[in-house]
Design a protein around this motif. Structure first.
Motif, short mmCIF file in Angstrom:
data_model
loop_
_atom_site.label_atom_id
_atom_site.label_comp_id
_atom_site.label_asym_id
_atom_site.label_seq_id
_atom_site.Cartn_x
_atom_site.Cartn_y
_atom_site.Cartn_z
N TRP A 8 -20.00 42.66 -17.34
CA TRP A 8 -19.24 43.90 -17.44
C TRP A 8 -19.28 44.47 -18.86
CZ3 TRP A 8 -18.19 47.00 -13.76
CH2 TRP A 8 -17.96 46.52 -12.47
N GLU A 45 -24.30 38.09 -4.38
CA GLU A 45 -23.20 37.93 -3.42
C GLU A 45 -21.83 37.72 -4.10
OE1 GLU A 45 -26.05 35.72 -0.11
OE2 GLU A 45 -24.72 34.55 -1.41
N GLY A 46 -21.84 37.17 -5.31
CA GLY A 46 -20.59 36.87 -5.98
C GLY A 46 -20.12 38.02 -6.87
N LYS A 47 -19.05 37.76 -7.61
CA LYS A 47 -18.51 38.78 -8.51
C LYS A 47 -19.17 38.66 -9.88
CE LYS A 47 -13.97 39.14 -6.33
NZ LYS A 47 -12.50 38.99 -6.51
N ALA A 48 -19.27 39.79 -10.57
CA ALA A 48 -19.87 39.79 -11.90
C ALA A 48 -18.91 39.14 -12.89
CB ALA A 48 -20.19 41.21 -12.33
N ASN A 49 -19.49 38.41 -13.85
CA ASN A 49 -18.63 37.80 -14.87
C ASN A 49 -18.35 38.81 -15.98
OD1 ASN A 49 -20.88 37.86 -16.55
ND2 ASN A 49 -21.54 35.82 -15.92
N ARG A 83 -27.60 42.87 -10.15
CA ARG A 83 -26.45 42.65 -9.27
C ARG A 83 -26.74 42.98 -7.81
NH1 ARG A 83 -22.82 40.29 -8.86
NH2 ARG A 83 -21.17 41.76 -8.40
#
Length: 458
Positions: free
Chosen positions: A39, A31-35, A435
């Motif tokens: 990446w 649900e959150g953004k990738a750190n 993810r």
């Protein structure tokens, strides 16, 4: 609720976790953004995958003459990689199925990632076997399809056809097993998306969860289905690499014609598969902040399995040497002497070092519970198992019965590029999986919180 587990056992869930906190922690990567670490690793993997896809396109456009295989070593890099990837795919189903049947609670934090690893590893293996035919656009001929021209059947006597059916069956069961285990967690993501007002995510996970309600009947059927699939999957773990080993064992090539191959291949596959699971999980627990759920206890349990299977592999190597000497067959004796002292001696001794000596370090508890040492040794095991397949295939083929046909095999940049590319494809798929799907089976993990959670052990 009273605990049913000894307090002397180490907890499998660290910290003061609640059921809600488990949901929050495991759902966050979806649900959150990738750190930034995700990446970085994803970018490297994707670039590697693109390079491999480019080499595959070049092979399809030009032909397999771009590979280093020659008239003597017709099987080389591609079959080595095929067997290596299939072996890696073994541990996922082993962890999920066999450990489920044995009621091992430590499987619950690692089985989801291991099952995903199986799926992606078999996909990578399939790339090599389909390309090896030379005309991948005709690979559907491998299956006994009905046709209007009369009886046109595949050669069921060929061990290569046994591979097709064994690997396809294994992949299908593993996929169903993996997906069915995801359904309750998909429903959790769906419900959370509804509460947070995200209609697109809710719609996607609603389809994926098949309308899971979570009532008692659904759970009862879910547990029964899991046991049935585990029962079906367990013999497949043993059958797939047994069939692969028979590709070699049914031939008359010196070094291949031996009955030890089936158990030897199965032990080696589980050995390499567990090493790859460790490599992945050590990365995942750090990148996704899952240290509380993938603990040192989990790492140590897997290291014990690696020690056992590594010892079996070492005994198999020694047994091979003894059998070749005891057989009295000079061709067989020369094949093994050539492995240790011939042009490919470096591959043989790399194999022995990585597979026989290195895993024995896990007899020391300090090393078994050291994350850096475990990561390095898991990489060594994966390298060693690749060399094992290379030694079996190339050293046996490059010098057979007729010295006039002896040749040395050298891989081309296309061979190397495709292999590196499949590693990129594998890690790219796994990172995308991390993810979009929960990497830990949170519904199952909650069932052991009050027996294996740190705060309940006093």
């Amino acid at each position: 609720m009273a605990s049913h587990e000894s307090n002397y056992r180490e907890p499998l869930i660290l910290g003061e976790k609640t059921w809600h906190q488990i949901t929050e922690d495991i759902s966050f990567p979806v649900e959150g953004k990738a750190n930034k670490w995700w990446w970085i690793v994803f970018s490297l993997s994707a670039l590697t995958a693109l390079y491999g896809i480019g080499c595959l396109a070049y092979t399809i456009g030009t032909g397999i003459g771009t590979w280093g295989a020659n008239k003597t070593v017709g099987w080389a890099w591609d079959i080595t990689n095929f067997v290596w990837w299939v072996g890696i795919g073994h541990a996922g189903t082993l962890i999920s199925a066999i450990l489920l049947l044995f009621r091992q609670k430590w499987r619950m934090s690692i089985n989801r990632s291991a099952e995903a690893m199986t799926i992606f590893a078999v996909i990578c293996a399939a790339i090599f076997v389909t390309m090896h035919t030379g005309r991948p656009w005709l690979d559907y001929w491998l299956f006994p399809l009905p046709n209007q021209f009369g009886s046109l059947w595949v050669n069921f006597n060929s061990p290569l056809m046994w591979d097709v059916f064994a690997v396809t069956t294994y992949f299908t069961i593993s996929l169903v097993f993996w997906y069915s285990g995801l359904i309750p967690d998909f429903a959790t993501i769906r419900d959370r998306a509804q509460m947070s007002g995200n209609p697109l995510r809710r719609s996607i996970y609603n389809v994926l969860s098949f309308g899971w309600s979570g009532n008692a009947r659904a759970w009862h059927r879910f547990e029964e289905l899991s046991l049935v699939l585990a029962g079906l999957s367990t013999p497949l773990v043993l059958s797939v690499h047994t069939i692969v080993s028979m590709d070699f064992a049914t031939s008359i090539i010196p070094g291949w014609h031996t009955t030890i191959f089936p158990p030897y291949f199965v032990a080696g596959a589980i050995f390499s598969g567990f090493a790859m699971v460790l490599t992945l999980l050590l990365i995942v627990r750090k990148v996704l902040n899952l240290e509380a759920y993938i603990t040192l206890n989990h790492v140590e349990s897997m290291n014990k399995v690696i020690t056992l299977t590594g010892s079996i592999v070492g005994v198999a190597y020694l047994t091979e040497l003894f059998i070749s000497w005891y057989s009295g067959v000079e061709y067989e004796q020369y094949a093994f002497l050539n492995r240790a002292t011939g042009p490919y001696w470096w591959a043989y001794w790399s194999m022995m070092t990585c597979n026989v000596i290195t895993p024995q370090l896990f007899w020391f508890r300090g090393i078994r519970r050291n994350l850096i040492a475990t990561f390095i040794i898991s990489i060594f095991v994966n390298i060693g198992m690749w060399f094992e397949r290379f030694v079996i295939i190339v050293t046996s083929l490059h010098r057979d019965y007729v010295p006039s046909s002896w040749l040395i095999y050298h891989p081309t940049f296309v061979d190397i590029g495709i292999f590196i590319g499949t590693n990129g494809i594998f890690f790219t798929l796994f990172l995308l999986f991390s993810r979009t799907f929960p990497v830990i089976a949170m519904a199952e993990l909650k069932s052991i919180l009050k027996s294996s959670g740190a705060q309940f052990k006093h």
